[in-house]
Design a protein around this motif. Structure first.
Motif, PDB file in Angstrom:
ATOM      1  N   SER A  67       0.868  -1.178   0.000  1.00 39.30           N
ATOM      2  CA  SER A  67       0.000   0.000   0.000  1.00 39.30           C
ATOM      3  C   SER A  67       0.911   1.236   0.000  1.00 39.30           C
ATOM      4  O   SER A  67       2.143   1.105   0.038  1.00 39.30           O
ATOM      5  CB  SER A  67      -0.923  -0.023   1.222  1.00 39.30           C
ATOM      6  N   GLY A  68       0.332   2.405  -0.047  1.00 35.31           N
ATOM      7  CA  GLY A  68       1.121   3.630  -0.121  1.00 35.31           C
ATOM      8  C   GLY A  68       2.135   3.757   1.006  1.00 35.31           C
ATOM      9  O   GLY A  68       3.257   4.248   0.802  1.00 35.31           O
ATOM     10  N   THR A  69       1.767   3.301   2.178  1.00 38.17           N
ATOM     11  CA  THR A  69       2.660   3.406   3.335  1.00 38.17           C
ATOM     12  C   THR A  69       3.961   2.636   3.103  1.00 38.17           C
ATOM     13  O   THR A  69       5.015   3.015   3.618  1.00 38.17           O
ATOM     14  CB  THR A  69       1.944   2.913   4.612  1.00 38.17           C
ATOM     15  N   MET A  72       6.235   4.920   1.514  1.00 44.44           N
ATOM     16  CA  MET A  72       6.720   5.884   2.517  1.00 44.44           C
ATOM     17  C   MET A  72       7.850   5.244   3.322  1.00 44.44           C
ATOM     18  O   MET A  72       8.893   5.850   3.571  1.00 44.44           O
ATOM     19  CB  MET A  72       5.579   6.306   3.460  1.00 44.44           C
ATOM     20  N   PHE A  94      -2.326  12.122   8.549  1.00 46.84           N
ATOM     21  CA  PHE A  94      -1.314  11.554   7.651  1.00 46.84           C
ATOM     22  C   PHE A  94       0.074  12.135   7.880  1.00 46.84           C
ATOM     23  O   PHE A  94       1.067  11.456   7.655  1.00 46.84           O
ATOM     24  CB  PHE A  94      -1.765  11.643   6.200  1.00 46.84           C
ATOM     25  N   ARG A  97       2.030  10.136  10.228  1.00 51.20           N
ATOM     26  CA  ARG A  97       2.654   8.903   9.730  1.00 51.20           C
ATOM     27  C   ARG A  97       4.141   9.107   9.448  1.00 51.20           C
ATOM     28  O   ARG A  97       4.941   8.247   9.761  1.00 51.20           O
ATOM     29  CB  ARG A  97       1.930   8.421   8.475  1.00 51.20           C
ATOM     30  N   ASN A 143      -1.061  16.573   0.246  1.00 47.93           N
ATOM     31  CA  ASN A 143      -2.468  16.687   0.580  1.00 47.93           C
ATOM     32  C   ASN A 143      -2.666  16.050   1.935  1.00 47.93           C
ATOM     33  O   ASN A 143      -2.295  14.894   2.117  1.00 47.93           O
ATOM     34  CB  ASN A 143      -3.246  15.784  -0.396  1.00 47.93           C
ATOM     35  N   THR A 145      -4.998  14.215   3.790  1.00 47.92           N
ATOM     36  CA  THR A 145      -6.260  13.549   3.445  1.00 47.92           C
ATOM     37  C   THR A 145      -7.248  13.496   4.610  1.00 47.92           C
ATOM     38  O   THR A 145      -8.436  13.295   4.406  1.00 47.92           O
ATOM     39  CB  THR A 145      -5.962  12.120   2.951  1.00 47.92           C
ATOM     40  N   ASP A 171       4.978  12.908   0.390  1.00 47.58           N
ATOM     41  CA  ASP A 171       3.897  11.925   0.295  1.00 47.58           C
ATOM     42  C   ASP A 171       2.805  12.582  -0.547  1.00 47.58           C
ATOM     43  O   ASP A 171       2.111  13.489  -0.085  1.00 47.58           O
ATOM     44  CB  ASP A 171       3.392  11.610   1.712  1.00 47.58           C
ATOM     45  N   ILE A 173       0.418  10.783  -1.970  1.00 46.38           N
ATOM     46  CA  ILE A 173      -0.446   9.610  -2.186  1.00 46.38           C
ATOM     47  C   ILE A 173      -1.845  10.038  -2.634  1.00 46.38           C
ATOM     48  O   ILE A 173      -2.404   9.477  -3.565  1.00 46.38           O
ATOM     49  CB  ILE A 173      -0.476   8.713  -0.926  1.00 46.38           C
ATOM     50  N   SER A 174      -2.402  11.048  -1.979  1.00 48.63           N
ATOM     51  CA  SER A 174      -3.756  11.444  -2.386  1.00 48.63           C
ATOM     52  C   SER A 174      -3.747  12.677  -3.295  1.00 48.63           C
ATOM     53  O   SER A 174      -4.802  13.229  -3.603  1.00 48.63           O
ATOM     54  CB  SER A 174      -4.623  11.709  -1.148  1.00 48.63           C
ATOM     55  N   GLN A 196      -4.596   3.195  -5.099  1.00 46.81           N
ATOM     56  CA  GLN A 196      -6.060   3.266  -4.884  1.00 46.81           C
ATOM     57  C   GLN A 196      -6.595   4.686  -4.715  1.00 46.81           C
ATOM     58  O   GLN A 196      -7.738   4.878  -4.358  1.00 46.81           O
ATOM     59  CB  GLN A 196      -6.443   2.419  -3.668  1.00 46.81           C
ATOM     60  N   LYS A 197      -5.744   5.695  -4.978  1.00 43.84           N
ATOM     61  CA  LYS A 197      -6.211   7.069  -4.803  1.00 43.84           C
ATOM     62  C   LYS A 197      -6.508   7.686  -6.173  1.00 43.84           C
ATOM     63  O   LYS A 197      -7.606   7.572  -6.665  1.00 43.84           O
ATOM     64  CB  LYS A 197      -5.176   7.878  -4.025  1.00 43.84           C
TER      65      LYS A 197
HETATM   66  C1  LIG Z   1      -4.091   7.094   1.823  1.00 45.33           C
HETATM   67  C2  LIG Z   1      -2.921   7.858   2.285  1.00 45.33           C
HETATM   68  C3  LIG Z   1      -1.810   7.232   2.860  1.00 45.33           C
HETATM   69  C4  LIG Z   1      -1.764   5.785   3.207  1.00 45.33           C
HETATM   70  O1  LIG Z   1      -1.767   4.960   2.184  1.00 45.33           O
HETATM   71  P1  LIG Z   1      -2.049   3.407   2.374  1.00 45.33           P
HETATM   72  O2  LIG Z   1      -2.237   2.998   0.971  1.00 45.33           O
HETATM   73  O3  LIG Z   1      -3.269   3.246   3.236  1.00 45.33           O
HETATM   74  O4  LIG Z   1      -0.864   2.807   3.002  1.00 45.33           O
HETATM   75  C5  LIG Z   1      -0.725   8.012   3.213  1.00 45.33           C
HETATM   76  N1  LIG Z   1      -0.722   9.332   3.025  1.00 45.33           N
HETATM   77  C6  LIG Z   1      -1.764   9.979   2.491  1.00 45.33           C
HETATM   78  C7  LIG Z   1      -1.699  11.453   2.314  1.00 45.33           C
HETATM   79  C8  LIG Z   1      -2.890   9.266   2.097  1.00 45.33           C
HETATM   80  O5  LIG Z   1      -3.954   9.912   1.579  1.00 45.33           O
END
Ligand SMILES: *Cc1c(COP(=O)(O)O)cnc(C)c1O
Length: 383
Positions: A67-69, A72, A94, A97, A143, A145, A171, A173-174, A196-197
Motif C-alpha cells: 500500500s502507499g505506506t 513511505m 497523515f 505517519r 495533501n 487527506t 507523500d 499519495i492522495s 487506490q487514490k
Molecule cells: C491514503 C494515504 C496514505 C496511506 O496509504 P495506504 O495505501 O493506506 O498505506 C498516506 N498518506 C496519504 C496522504 C494518504 O492519503
C-alpha cells in the motif's frame, strides 16, 4: 438491508479506494501472465514510463507491491540513517505517519505542529530549518487527506531551497492525479504515491520516484524488501525484485492509458472543477467547510451540523443510499464528513454523492432547502 429501496448501487466517495473503471477491472481478471516473461516486462516498463509525467520527473518511478505506506517506508529506509535529523509536519492524521515512521527508524525528528485543517506556512518550516541546520531531510505531504487541505508545495519549496539543500520527500499519495506535481522543477527529491487514490485501480501498488541527488544519497542501512537500488536494477528491464501484483499491473496499464488519453492537464483541470463544484454545493446547503483556504482537489471535508450525529449520517448514507463517505479520524471522529472526488470520478458521481448527502441529511433532521446542493453543483459545472 431492509431500509434500502431496490437497485441502489454502492458508490464510493471515500478518499481511497476510489472507483475503478470497468476496463481496468476486466484487465485484472483476464490477466494470467507469468511475471518473468518479455510480455510482462514490457507492460511493467510501459507503466513506469506512463507514470513519469504524473510525477513531473525525468526519472522513471519504481512500482512496489504494497500500500502507499510501503513506499513511505521505502523512502525512510533508503534516504535516512539512524540518528539523522529530520523534519516532519503534522497537520492531521497523515502527517503523523511521517513522524511515526522516521521515529521507528531511529531518526531525530523535529515536528512542526499545524492546526488541523490548515497548511503550514513556508516561514514556519524555514524557521525550523534555521533552528536545526543539520537537518538531513524534510518529510512532508502534498495533501492532508484527513482534512482535505493542500500544501502549496511550489510556493514553500522555493523558500526552503533558499535556506537548505536537505532532501525533500513528499507523500503525494492522495494528490497525484488531482494536483499538479513537477518534482524536477520544484526540486523535490522523492515523491511517493499509491494505486487506490488517483490512479483508478484497487489498493496494492505503490509508486516511488527519486531525484538524481536522492539516488546519490542512498543510505547504508540494512534493507531487504524495500532495497530501492536493487529494485531499480531489475525494474530498468521491467523485472521487479519480488513477485509483483501482476493483475494490478494489468489494471494500471489500462488506467494509465486512459489518463493519458484524456490528457494529464485535462484530468487535473477536471478535478479542480469538481472540487469547486462540490464546495459550492456544500455551502448552498448551509454547511461549513473544514478548510478555509488551500483546498484539496481530491476531497472536500464538511462539518457535520450542530446537533446531528455524524456516525448516524454516515450510516444512513451507506445503508440507505449505498453512498460510502468517510468520516473524521481521531479528534475529528463523528464531527466531519469527507467527500472524495479524486480518481476516475465524473460529474455524475459527484452529483449522486451530493444528492445522497441531501437525502441522508433530510433523514437525520437537518433543515435545508432540498435540491439546493445539487443545483449549486450543477450551476458550478455549467459555468
Ligand atoms: C491514503 C494515504 C496514505 C496511506 O496509504 P495506504 O495505501 O493506506 O498505506 C498516506 N498518506 C496519504 C496522504 C494518504 O492519503
Amino acid at each position: 438491508m431492509k431500509d434500502r429501496e431496490p437497485f441502489i448501487k454502492e458508490r464510493l466517495f471515500c478518499p481511497g479506494p476510489t472507483p475503478v473503471p470497468i476496463e481496468a477491472k476486466i484487465a485484472a481478471v483476464s490477466n494470467s501472465v507469468y511475471h518473468r516473461t518479455e510480455e510482462f516486462f514490457s507492460t511493467f516498463y510501459q507503466c513506469r514510463q506512463l507514470l513519469a509525467p504524473i510525477f513531473g520527473g525525468a526519472g522513471l518511478p519504481l512500482i512496489l507491491t504494497s500500500s502507499g505506506t510501503g513506499a513511505m517506508e521505502a523512502a525512510v529506509v533508503n534516504l535516512t540513517q539512524t540518528e539523522d535529523e529530520v523534519i516532519t509536519v503534522t497537520a492531521g492524521k497523515f502527517g503523523e505517519r511521517w513522524h511515526d515512521l522516521t521515529s521507528a527508524y531511529g531518526c531525530k525528528v523535529h515536528t512542526l505542529e499545524v492546526e488541523w485543517g490548515s497548511a503550514p506556512r513556508a516561514e514556519q518550516i524555514v524557521g525550523l530549518l534555521k533552528k536545526h541546520p543539520k537537518t538531513k531531510a524534510i518529510f512532508i505531504h502534498a495533501n492532508e487527506t484527513s482534512t482535505g487541505v493542500y500544501f502549496p508545495l511550489e510556493k514553500f519549496l522555493k523558500e526552503i531551497r533558499k535556506e537548505s539543500d536537505c532532501l525533500v520527500v513528499v507523500d503525494a499519495i492522495s494528490a497525484l492525479g488531482a494536483h499538479e506535481m513537477r518534482m524536477d522543477d520544484w526540486k523535490i527529491d522523492c515523491v511517493v504515491s499509491g494505486s487506490q487514490k488517483g490512479f483508478g485501480i484497487p489498493p496494492g501498488l505503490s509508486f516511488i520516484a527519486l531525484s538524481d541527488r536522492a539516488w546519490q544519497q542512498i543510505s547504508k542501512r540494512e534493507k531487504f524488501y524495500f532495497d530501492l537500488k536493487k529494485e531499480a536494477k531489475g525494474q530498468d528491464k521491467g523485472a521487479s525484485a519480488f513477485t509483483p501484483a501482476s493483475s494490478l499491473i494489468a489494471s494500471l496499464r489500462v488506467s494509465l492509458d486512459k489518463l493519458h488519453e484524456y490528457g494529464i492537464a485535462q484530468v487535473l483541470e477536471h478535478h479542480r472543477n469538481m472540487a469547486h463544484a462540490v464546495r459550492d454545493g456544500i455551502l448552498a446547503l448551509g454547511l461549513d467547510l473544514v478548510v478555509k483556504e488551500n483546498f484539496s482537489h481530491s476531497l472536500t471535508s464538511v462539518w457535520v451540523p450542530q446537533g446531528i450525529d455524524g456516525s448516524l449520517l454516515l450510516k444512513s448514507l451507506k445503508d440507505r443510499y449505498g453512498a460510502v463517505f468517510a468520516g473524521g479520524q481521531e479528534k475529528l471522529k463523528g464531527r466531519i464528513l469527507r467527500f472524495a472526488h479524486l480518481g476516475f470520478s465524473d460529474r455524475f458521481d459527484v452529483l449522486s454523492g451530493m444528492a445522497a448527502l441531501e437525502f441522508a441529511l433530510k433523514d437525520v433532521g437537518y433543515q435545508f432547502d432540498v435540491g439546493a446542493g445539487v443545483t449549486a453543483l450543477m450551476k458550478s459545472l455549467t459555468q
